[in-house]
Design a protein around this motif. Sequence first.
Motif, PDB file in Angstrom:
ATOM      1  N   GLN A  31       0.837  -1.364   0.241  1.00 18.19           N
ATOM      2  CA  GLN A  31       0.007   0.030  -0.157  1.00 18.19           C
ATOM      3  C   GLN A  31       0.742   1.295   0.098  1.00 18.19           C
ATOM      4  O   GLN A  31       0.506   2.459  -0.525  1.00 18.19           O
ATOM      5  CB  GLN A  31      -0.862   0.032   1.036  1.00 18.19           C
ATOM      6  N   LEU A  32       2.032   0.969   0.512  1.00 22.06           N
ATOM      7  CA  LEU A  32       2.824   2.416   0.654  1.00 22.06           C
ATOM      8  C   LEU A  32       3.425   2.714  -0.804  1.00 22.06           C
ATOM      9  O   LEU A  32       3.563   3.901  -0.954  1.00 22.06           O
ATOM     10  CB  LEU A  32       3.972   2.301   1.752  1.00 22.06           C
ATOM     11  N   SER A  33       3.680   1.608  -1.365  1.00 21.33           N
ATOM     12  CA  SER A  33       4.439   1.549  -2.806  1.00 21.33           C
ATOM     13  C   SER A  33       3.259   2.448  -3.688  1.00 21.33           C
ATOM     14  O   SER A  33       3.338   3.165  -4.380  1.00 21.33           O
ATOM     15  CB  SER A  33       4.780   0.515  -3.401  1.00 21.33           C
ATOM     16  N   PHE A  34       2.061   1.707  -3.474  1.00 23.16           N
ATOM     17  CA  PHE A  34       0.767   2.219  -4.099  1.00 23.16           C
ATOM     18  C   PHE A  34       0.389   3.874  -3.974  1.00 23.16           C
ATOM     19  O   PHE A  34       0.326   4.913  -4.839  1.00 23.16           O
ATOM     20  CB  PHE A  34      -0.467   1.708  -3.862  1.00 23.16           C
ATOM     21  N   LEU A  35       0.535   4.272  -2.602  1.00 22.08           N
ATOM     22  CA  LEU A  35       0.570   5.597  -2.056  1.00 22.08           C
ATOM     23  C   LEU A  35       1.333   6.699  -2.674  1.00 22.08           C
ATOM     24  O   LEU A  35       1.169   7.701  -3.330  1.00 22.08           O
ATOM     25  CB  LEU A  35       0.323   5.783  -0.804  1.00 22.08           C
ATOM     26  N   LEU A  36       2.942   6.189  -2.880  1.00 14.24           N
ATOM     27  CA  LEU A  36       3.837   6.930  -3.237  1.00 14.24           C
ATOM     28  C   LEU A  36       3.661   7.006  -4.513  1.00 14.24           C
ATOM     29  O   LEU A  36       3.789   8.264  -5.319  1.00 14.24           O
ATOM     30  CB  LEU A  36       5.105   6.369  -2.944  1.00 14.24           C
ATOM     31  N   ALA A  37       3.234   6.108  -5.390  1.00 15.43           N
ATOM     32  CA  ALA A  37       3.209   6.254  -7.044  1.00 15.43           C
ATOM     33  C   ALA A  37       1.806   7.093  -7.299  1.00 15.43           C
ATOM     34  O   ALA A  37       1.640   8.030  -8.165  1.00 15.43           O
ATOM     35  CB  ALA A  37       2.936   4.789  -7.436  1.00 15.43           C
ATOM     36  N   HIS A  38       0.683   6.721  -6.474  1.00 14.26           N
ATOM     37  CA  HIS A  38      -0.597   7.692  -6.601  1.00 14.26           C
ATOM     38  C   HIS A  38      -0.408   8.895  -6.471  1.00 14.26           C
ATOM     39  O   HIS A  38      -0.860   9.905  -7.264  1.00 14.26           O
ATOM     40  CB  HIS A  38      -1.551   7.070  -5.725  1.00 14.26           C
TER      41      HIS A  38
ATOM     42  N   LYS B  84       9.959   8.521  -1.421  1.00 13.84           N
ATOM     43  CA  LYS B  84      10.262   8.425   0.145  1.00 13.84           C
ATOM     44  C   LYS B  84      10.726   9.550   0.791  1.00 13.84           C
ATOM     45  O   LYS B  84      10.642   9.907   1.763  1.00 13.84           O
ATOM     46  CB  LYS B  84      10.899   6.960   0.194  1.00 13.84           C
ATOM     47  N   TYR B  85      11.820   9.939   0.183  1.00 17.09           N
ATOM     48  CA  TYR B  85      12.444  11.074   0.740  1.00 17.09           C
ATOM     49  C   TYR B  85      11.418  12.419   0.785  1.00 17.09           C
ATOM     50  O   TYR B  85      11.619  13.173   1.949  1.00 17.09           O
ATOM     51  CB  TYR B  85      13.768  11.498  -0.304  1.00 17.09           C
ATOM     52  N   LYS B  86      10.621  12.604  -0.062  1.00 18.13           N
ATOM     53  CA  LYS B  86       9.788  13.817   0.095  1.00 18.13           C
ATOM     54  C   LYS B  86       8.821  13.556   1.206  1.00 18.13           C
ATOM     55  O   LYS B  86       8.486  14.483   2.026  1.00 18.13           O
ATOM     56  CB  LYS B  86       9.156  14.054  -1.247  1.00 18.13           C
TER      57      LYS B  86
ATOM     58  N   GLU C  90       9.340  11.590   3.865  1.00 15.27           N
ATOM     59  CA  GLU C  90       9.931  11.766   5.090  1.00 15.27           C
ATOM     60  C   GLU C  90      10.177  13.322   5.526  1.00 15.27           C
ATOM     61  O   GLU C  90      10.016  13.763   6.498  1.00 15.27           O
ATOM     62  CB  GLU C  90      11.483  11.093   4.884  1.00 15.27           C
ATOM     63  N   LYS C  91      10.856  13.885   4.335  1.00 15.10           N
ATOM     64  CA  LYS C  91      11.104  15.577   4.569  1.00 15.10           C
ATOM     65  C   LYS C  91       9.957  16.178   4.876  1.00 15.10           C
ATOM     66  O   LYS C  91       9.892  17.226   5.830  1.00 15.10           O
ATOM     67  CB  LYS C  91      11.687  15.933   3.406  1.00 15.10           C
ATOM     68  N   ASP C  92       8.614  15.880   4.287  1.00 16.74           N
ATOM     69  CA  ASP C  92       7.648  16.770   4.467  1.00 16.74           C
ATOM     70  C   ASP C  92       6.600  16.460   5.829  1.00 16.74           C
ATOM     71  O   ASP C  92       5.933  17.006   6.358  1.00 16.74           O
ATOM     72  CB  ASP C  92       6.401  16.758   3.441  1.00 16.74           C
ATOM     73  N   THR C  93       6.930  15.184   6.240  1.00 19.90           N
ATOM     74  CA  THR C  93       5.971  14.883   7.465  1.00 19.90           C
ATOM     75  C   THR C  93       6.900  14.470   8.686  1.00 19.90           C
ATOM     76  O   THR C  93       6.173  14.287   9.797  1.00 19.90           O
ATOM     77  CB  THR C  93       5.249  13.280   7.062  1.00 19.90           C
ATOM     78  N   GLY C  94       8.162  14.600   8.469  1.00 21.07           N
ATOM     79  CA  GLY C  94       9.097  14.578   9.731  1.00 21.07           C
ATOM     80  C   GLY C  94       9.387  13.008  10.249  1.00 21.07           C
ATOM     81  O   GLY C  94       9.826  12.854  11.262  1.00 21.07           O
ATOM     82  N   LEU C  95       8.562  12.046   9.263  1.00 19.45           N
ATOM     83  CA  LEU C  95       8.677  10.638   9.676  1.00 19.45           C
ATOM     84  C   LEU C  95      10.377  10.364   9.303  1.00 19.45           C
ATOM     85  O   LEU C  95      10.956  10.904   8.338  1.00 19.45           O
ATOM     86  CB  LEU C  95       8.067   9.911   8.763  1.00 19.45           C
ATOM     87  N   THR C  96      10.996   9.392  10.134  1.00 20.32           N
ATOM     88  CA  THR C  96      12.383   9.043   9.834  1.00 20.32           C
ATOM     89  C   THR C  96      12.538   8.063   8.489  1.00 20.32           C
ATOM     90  O   THR C  96      11.677   7.447   8.201  1.00 20.32           O
ATOM     91  CB  THR C  96      12.875   8.539  11.037  1.00 20.32           C
ATOM     92  N   GLU C  97      13.666   8.114   8.145  1.00 18.92           N
ATOM     93  CA  GLU C  97      14.256   7.225   7.164  1.00 18.92           C
ATOM     94  C   GLU C  97      13.783   5.698   7.341  1.00 18.92           C
ATOM     95  O   GLU C  97      13.166   5.058   6.637  1.00 18.92           O
ATOM     96  CB  GLU C  97      15.420   7.626   6.469  1.00 18.92           C
ATOM     97  N   GLU C  98      14.243   5.598   8.901  1.00 21.93           N
ATOM     98  CA  GLU C  98      14.358   4.139   8.916  1.00 21.93           C
ATOM     99  C   GLU C  98      12.912   3.775   9.349  1.00 21.93           C
ATOM    100  O   GLU C  98      12.583   2.523   8.874  1.00 21.93           O
ATOM    101  CB  GLU C  98      14.895   4.114  10.584  1.00 21.93           C
TER     102      GLU C  98
END
Length: 163
Positions: free
Chosen positions: A103-110, A115-117, A119-127
């Motif tokens: 689902q995450l792959s789908f959301l990123l594509a949709h 993933k970098y954006k 992480e940057k925009d939400t403050g979620l860590t890369e890990e």
Amino acid sequence: MNFVRLWDNFLSKGHYFMSILSNLSERLKELMAEAEINTTQLAAQTRLDASVIARLRRAERMPSSATLVILADCFHCSADYLIGRKDMPEERTYRQRPPFSEQLSFLLAHFGVTKYKLEKDTGLTEETVNRWHRGRYEPSVESLVRLADYFGCSVDFILGRET
């Protein structure tokens, strides 16, 4: 000055966390009363431990994303309704959710987001994002809400329960 800003940020997140807990507790009590079932009966229907349900009812525990979906499926309502993001229960059938890594792959594509954006925009860590992407962890309810807010959609869409 920085300490004050950090403290305000902590308090606002704490308030938001408590809001989710409180909304879930109230909605769970309402739905159980409407269905005329008690904690033990709900535990039997959902295969959740009765102590987990009791703690959710008392707003002492945040559910896992899996528990949230189990409860939403049991009551034929949206996850968004259970946590107070929607006011009406929208009784309907939701699709079985895919693994969150898919689902995450789908959301990123949709949404056309890397993933970098994200992480940057939400403050979620890369890990954190990488663990979700590899299927090692499921997001917390708070993270699901953060993602839904970021993408401007429902928690159920984030989970893959609705199209």
